[in-house]
Structure formats: structure tokens, C-alpha cells
Design an enzyme around this catalytic site. Structure first.
Site, PDB file in Angstrom:
ATOM      1  N   GLU A   1     -16.764 -44.288 -15.412  1.00  0.00           N
ATOM      2  CA  GLU A   1     -17.096 -45.646 -15.868  1.00  0.00           C
ATOM      3  C   GLU A   1     -18.471 -45.597 -16.758  1.00  0.00           C
ATOM      4  OE1 GLU A   1     -17.520 -49.985 -14.030  1.00  0.00           O
ATOM      5  OE2 GLU A   1     -16.933 -48.526 -13.117  1.00  0.00           O
TER       6      GLU A   1
ATOM      7  N   ASP B   1      -6.755 -40.344 -16.223  1.00  0.00           N
ATOM      8  CA  ASP B   1      -6.758 -39.820 -17.569  1.00  0.00           C
ATOM      9  C   ASP B   1      -5.889 -40.603 -18.343  1.00  0.00           C
ATOM     10  OD1 ASP B   1      -6.723 -38.237 -19.734  1.00  0.00           O
ATOM     11  OD2 ASP B   1      -6.863 -36.393 -18.713  1.00  0.00           O
TER      12      ASP B   1
ATOM     13  N   GLU C   1      -6.486 -35.623  -4.639  1.00  0.00           N
ATOM     14  CA  GLU C   1      -6.878 -35.185  -5.691  1.00  0.00           C
ATOM     15  C   GLU C   1      -6.491 -33.606  -5.973  1.00  0.00           C
ATOM     16  OE1 GLU C   1      -8.325 -34.317  -9.066  1.00  0.00           O
ATOM     17  OE2 GLU C   1      -9.206 -36.416  -8.436  1.00  0.00           O
TER      18      GLU C   1
END
Length: 247
Positions: free
Chosen positions: A207, A131, A81
Site C-alpha cells: 500500500e 498480485d 503464504e
């Protein structure tokens, strides 16, 4: 002649980290973090054992990989990340759960896979809600494109699994076309389309946001295999079945 500059799939913004996250980044990184470098990683040495290994690319706040690491101590998990706040949050979770099977890298996943990961390393690769870069002029920034999927396939062991999910339908269709077009991957869907959401995946904040906005969620899954004449025939039969169903 200069090499064209690669377009990244992310933009580093000056996001806010909490004091607890900053403390985690300072104190816990030496325990769970893998520093930048050029040498190929020996993950057996990193984790102190030889075990199945799963990587999550772009883990966000760490909901999925944190849950998986807590519930599957027999599997090693590597999270990649670029955003420090998410890394700090997952470090705090790792500390709270006393995880021994989790390591983190805070770098561009494309560069990590290209330069630091040997081929046929991972048993599973997870990419959930990257993204979508929904504006047409930004589509070139999308992570899931042929070159990257080919790179992922090379890093999967034979029989390893690639799982993806998105709440943006146009991106789901692009993912499907790109992954179905990768010769080293075989869809786990009989009609070469989407699969059911895996039971292990908790709903991420992306989500839940998508659900509030009325978005659907599309899951994809592929296995890494060696192409042979036999499974080339299977691919053709699957393609024909899909055409017949559509017709």
C-alpha cells in the site's frame, strides 16, 4: 482424459531470506507451522481451544495478521503464504510477541481451502493486495475469480466477513464484479461498491508503495448469508438504487 492444469496466481521466485528468517523457519516452524498433508484440519485442536478464527490469504510480510494477532488474543489467526521470506519474517514477529493465537501454512491457498478446510470454518477471510497481474495476458492468473470466491464463501460461517483490498483500479473493478456475482455473499456497501478502509488494517508495504506511485486504494467487504426470498428482494432494490444513482 487429463484434467486441465490449474493456472496458479503466483510464481515462486528464488527470493532471498535473511539468516534470521532461516533460523526462524528452522526453529519456530514446529511451534507455529502447519505441515502439508491431506487430512482436514481441526483448528480447535491446532490452537488448543475453540475460538473465532480469521484467515489471511497471501499475508506477504505479515504486517496485518501480525498486528491483529497481537491486539486480539481472543481470536485465532491462520496465515497462508507461499513465499518463505514472508513466512520467516512473521515467525520472528510471533516469537518476539510470544503469540499463542497464530498458525502459518506455507502452501498454495487454493489447495489448502479445497482439501484441508471444512465448510463454514472461518469467521473472517482477509485478502489484501493480491498480485494484480496487470498485463492483459496475465489476467488469467488473478486470484479473485468466480470459482475461488465461491470456494471462499463456502469456507465462511454464515455471517462471516470477506475483506479485500487492492491498489490497482482495474483489479478492484474485477473484484467488485466477481464478488457481487457470488450468490452466497452480500456486499456491506449499500450501493454494492467499495467500503471505507477498516481501522484495524495497518498500511502494508504494498500500500505504501502504491501511494508513492500515486495509486488509489479500494477496499471491499462482504458477509456470508443464506439466500432467501426476502434478501433477494433487498438485492434487487440495491441494484435499482445503484442504477438510479448512476442515471
Amino acid at each position: 482424459m487429463q484434467t486441465p492444469r490449474r493456472i496458479r496466481s503466483f510464481v515462486l521466485r528464488a527470493g532471498r531470506t535473511t539468516p534470521a528468517q532461516e533460523r526462524a523457519l528452522g526453529e519456530l516452524w514446529p511451534i507455529y507451522g502447519i505441515d502439508a498433508g491431506e487430512a482436514t484440519l481441526d483448528l480447535a485442536a491446532v490452537f488448543g481451544r475453540k475460538a473465532p478464527c480469521c484467515v489471511e490469504i497471501g499475508f506477504g510480510a505479515g504486517e496485518v495478521i501480525g498486528s491483529l494477532a497481537e491486539n486480539n488474543p481472543q481470536i485465532d489467526y491462520l496465515g497462508i503464504e507461499v513465499h518463505r521470506a514472508g513466512v520467516g519474517r512473521l515467525l520472528l514477529r510471533a516469537e518476539h510477541s510470544r503469540l499463542k493465537n497464530l498458525r502459518l501454512i506455507c502452501q498454495d491457498a487454493v489447495e489448502v481451502l479445497r482439501h484441508r478446510i471444512a465448510d463454514q470454518t472461518f469467521d473472517e477471510v482477509l485478502i489484501f493486495f493480491p498480485d494484480p497481474w496487470h498485463k492483459k495476458r496475465h489476467h488469467k492468473r488473478r486470484l479473485i475469480e468466480p470459482e475461488f470466491v465461491s470456494l471462499i464463501a463456502a469456507k465462511l460461517r454464515v455471517g462471516g466477513i470477506l475483506r479485500l483490498a487492492t491498489d490497482w483500479q482495474a483489479y478492484a473493478e474485477q473484484m467488485l464484479a466477481v464478488c457481487n456475482g457470488e450468490p452466497a455473499l452480500r456486499s456491506l456497501s449499500r450501493d454494492l461498491s467499495y467500503v471505507e478502509r477498516p481501522e484495524f488494517r495497518p498500511a502494508t508495504r504494498f500500500e505504501r508503495r502504491g501511494e508513492r506511485l500515486g495509486h488509489g486504494v479500494w477496499d471491499l467487504a462482504y458477509s456470508r448469508g443464506e439466500k432467501t426470498a426476502a434478501n433477494a428482494v433487498d438485492d434487487e432494490l440495491d441494484r435499482q438504487r445503484g442504477e438510479n444513482d448512476a442515471g
